[in-house]
Design an enzyme around this catalytic site. Structure first.
Site, PDB file in Angstrom:
ATOM      1  CG  ASP A 163      -2.069   0.952   1.080  1.00 29.42           C
ATOM      2  OD1 ASP A 163      -2.437   1.283  -0.069  1.00 29.42           O
ATOM      3  OD2 ASP A 163      -2.617   1.394   2.118  1.00 29.42           O
ATOM      4  CG  HIS A 198      -0.474   2.400  -9.351  1.00 32.22           C
ATOM      5  ND1 HIS A 198      -0.690   1.972  -8.060  1.00 32.22           N
ATOM      6  CD2 HIS A 198      -1.545   3.180  -9.665  1.00 32.22           C
ATOM      7  CE1 HIS A 198      -1.844   2.468  -7.619  1.00 32.22           C
ATOM      8  NE2 HIS A 198      -2.375   3.206  -8.570  1.00 32.22           N
ATOM      9  CG  LEU A 216       9.209 -17.174  -3.995  1.00 33.05           C
ATOM     10  CD1 LEU A 216       9.003 -17.234  -2.473  1.00 33.05           C
ATOM     11  CD2 LEU A 216       9.746 -15.779  -4.356  1.00 33.05           C
TER      12      LEU A 216
HETATM   13  C1  IPE Z   1      -5.293  -2.704  -0.121  1.00 35.91           C
HETATM   14  O1  IPE Z   1      -4.998  -1.373  -0.298  1.00 35.91           O
HETATM   15  C2  IPE Z   1      -5.377  -3.420  -1.435  1.00 35.91           C
HETATM   16  C3  IPE Z   1      -4.102  -3.630  -2.135  1.00 35.91           C
HETATM   17  C4  IPE Z   1      -2.933  -3.293  -1.701  1.00 35.91           C
HETATM   18  C5  IPE Z   1      -4.204  -4.287  -3.424  1.00 35.91           C
HETATM   19  P1  IPE Z   1      -6.147  -0.271  -0.405  1.00 35.91           P
HETATM   20  O2  IPE Z   1      -5.466   1.020  -0.628  1.00 35.91           O
HETATM   21  O3  IPE Z   1      -7.154  -0.667  -1.413  1.00 35.91           O
HETATM   22  O4  IPE Z   1      -6.809  -0.342   1.033  1.00 35.91           O
HETATM   23  P2  IPE Z   1      -7.609   0.753   1.844  1.00 35.91           P
HETATM   24  O5  IPE Z   1      -8.571   1.386   0.890  1.00 35.91           O
HETATM   25  O6  IPE Z   1      -6.623   1.747   2.343  1.00 35.91           O
HETATM   26  O7  IPE Z   1      -8.251   0.026   2.974  1.00 35.91           O
HETATM   27  C1  IPE Z   2      -1.625   0.285  -3.440  1.00 34.28           C
HETATM   28  O1  IPE Z   2      -1.415   1.652  -3.437  1.00 34.28           O
HETATM   29  C2  IPE Z   2      -1.914  -0.256  -4.819  1.00 34.28           C
HETATM   30  C3  IPE Z   2      -3.288  -0.735  -5.013  1.00 34.28           C
HETATM   31  C4  IPE Z   2      -4.219  -0.739  -4.104  1.00 34.28           C
HETATM   32  C5  IPE Z   2      -3.628  -1.243  -6.325  1.00 34.28           C
HETATM   33  P1  IPE Z   2      -2.619   2.687  -3.412  1.00 34.28           P
HETATM   34  O2  IPE Z   2      -3.020   2.952  -4.826  1.00 34.28           O
HETATM   35  O3  IPE Z   2      -3.701   2.215  -2.532  1.00 34.28           O
HETATM   36  O4  IPE Z   2      -1.917   3.976  -2.823  1.00 34.28           O
HETATM   37  P2  IPE Z   2      -2.479   4.902  -1.642  1.00 34.28           P
HETATM   38  O5  IPE Z   2      -2.813   4.013  -0.490  1.00 34.28           O
HETATM   39  O6  IPE Z   2      -3.662   5.607  -2.193  1.00 34.28           O
HETATM   40  O7  IPE Z   2      -1.344   5.809  -1.328  1.00 34.28           O
HETATM   41 MG    MG Z   3      -4.065   2.386  -0.549  1.00 34.65          MG
END
Ligand code: IPE
Ligand code: IPE
Ligand code: MG
Length: 258
Positions: free
Chosen positions: A30, A47, A142
């Site tokens: 995240d 990303h 792995l």
């Molecule tokens: C969790 O992250 C999902 C992934 C890393 C794929 P999110 O960014 O979607 O989670 P929330 O919205 O902070 O709970």
């Molecule tokens: C995690 O990073 C990637 C996915 C959930 C696909 P985020 O896109 O949730 O990035 P933040 O949490 O908004 O910074």
């Molecule tokens: Mg996120």
């Protein structure tokens, strides 16, 4: 050897000596969006950089040895509700990343698998995934498990539906339903529960990740955003894991007797 690589080698040796290496590590990757924003870029850039972190952590596992399964929460069921443009970029990035990384994964002895409601993925993503999974299927060092279009509740509901069907068809009896049987109906049936769950980006929540499977996983939260989470941070998480006492409901003294 570059200075960083030398430091990593030393860290790996220390980790191997100092305790048990978690067999299955699961990661909520995240913070991509916040990382990009903090640098004045748009979310897409975060990303893209996130893919480099994923590669680095896979290779950190391969080099360390002992981690046999790495599950990366790549796209959740809820992530479909993000703006269309972001979802579309993520799908394209996924196709490119799988294509670009296949050879490298194979050379490193990594087998790719995917868990989730895969039918909902675009055809091109599925095609790329299947090609890579097929190409790497015999690798043993792995197993890299991408949680894709995944959510813990979806996994559990899906399991319940299949259990109900098998019960109705007379394949299982009510008495047979227990922890082990239930685990066998989840998408992670062929892999052990995670020993360590890492979340980057600093939030203290599970976000519908492996709800059943995380029952006794050690949880490690790092405030670092995923694009900055490289092998040094990963090894730090494992060092922290080695300091934990996993009691599974028992008391300390019982564990020491074992
Ligand atoms: C969790 O992250 C999902 C992934 C890393 C794929 P999110 O960014 O979607 O989670 P929330 O919205 O902070 O709970
Ligand atoms: C995690 O990073 C990637 C996915 C959930 C696909 P985020 O896109 O949730 O990035 P933040 O949490 O908004 O910074
Ligand atoms: Mg996120």
């Amino acid at each position: 050897m570059a200075k960083n690589a030398e430091k990593d080698k030393l860290l790996q040796e220390e980790l191997k000596k100092s305790g048990e290496i978690p067999k299955h590590v699961a990661i909520i990757m995240d913070g991509n969006g916040r990382w990009a924003k903090s640098k004045g870029y748009n979310r897409v850039f975060g990303h893209k950089e996130g893919v480099n972190s994923a590669r680095d952590i896979v290779e950190a596992c391969v080099e360390l040895g002992g981690v046999k399964y790495l599950t990366l929460y790549t796209f959740s069921t809820e992530n479909w509700r993000r703006p269309k443009a972001e979802v579309s970029v993520l799908m394209k990035l996924l196709i490119k990343a799988i294509r670009d990384e296949t050879e490298r994964l194979h050379k490193n002895g990594v087998r790719l698998i995917a868990s989730g409601n895969l039918e909902t993925l675009p055809e091109k993503v599925l095609q790329e995934l299947h090609d890579c999974m097929d190409y790497t299927k015999d690798n043993k060092r792995l197993t890299l498990n991408l949680a894709l279009s995944y959510s813990g509740r979806w996994d559990i509901i899906n399991a319940v539906k299949n259990i109900a069907k098998d019960y109705k068809d007379g394949k299982i009896s009510q008495d047979e339903i227990n922890d082990d049987l239930f685990s066998d109906y989840l998408v992670t049936k062929s892999i052990p529960d995670p020993d360590l769950m890492i979340r980057t980006g600093g939030d203290y929540r599970i976000s519908n990740f492996l709800l059943w499977q995380l029952a006794y996983s050690e949880i490690y939260i790092d405030t670092i955003y995923w694009p900055d989470f490289k092998r040094g941070s990963f090894y730090k998480a494992i060092a922290e894991y080695q300091k934990r006492e996993r009691r599974f409901g028992l008391v300390s003294e019982q564990l020491q007797k074992k």
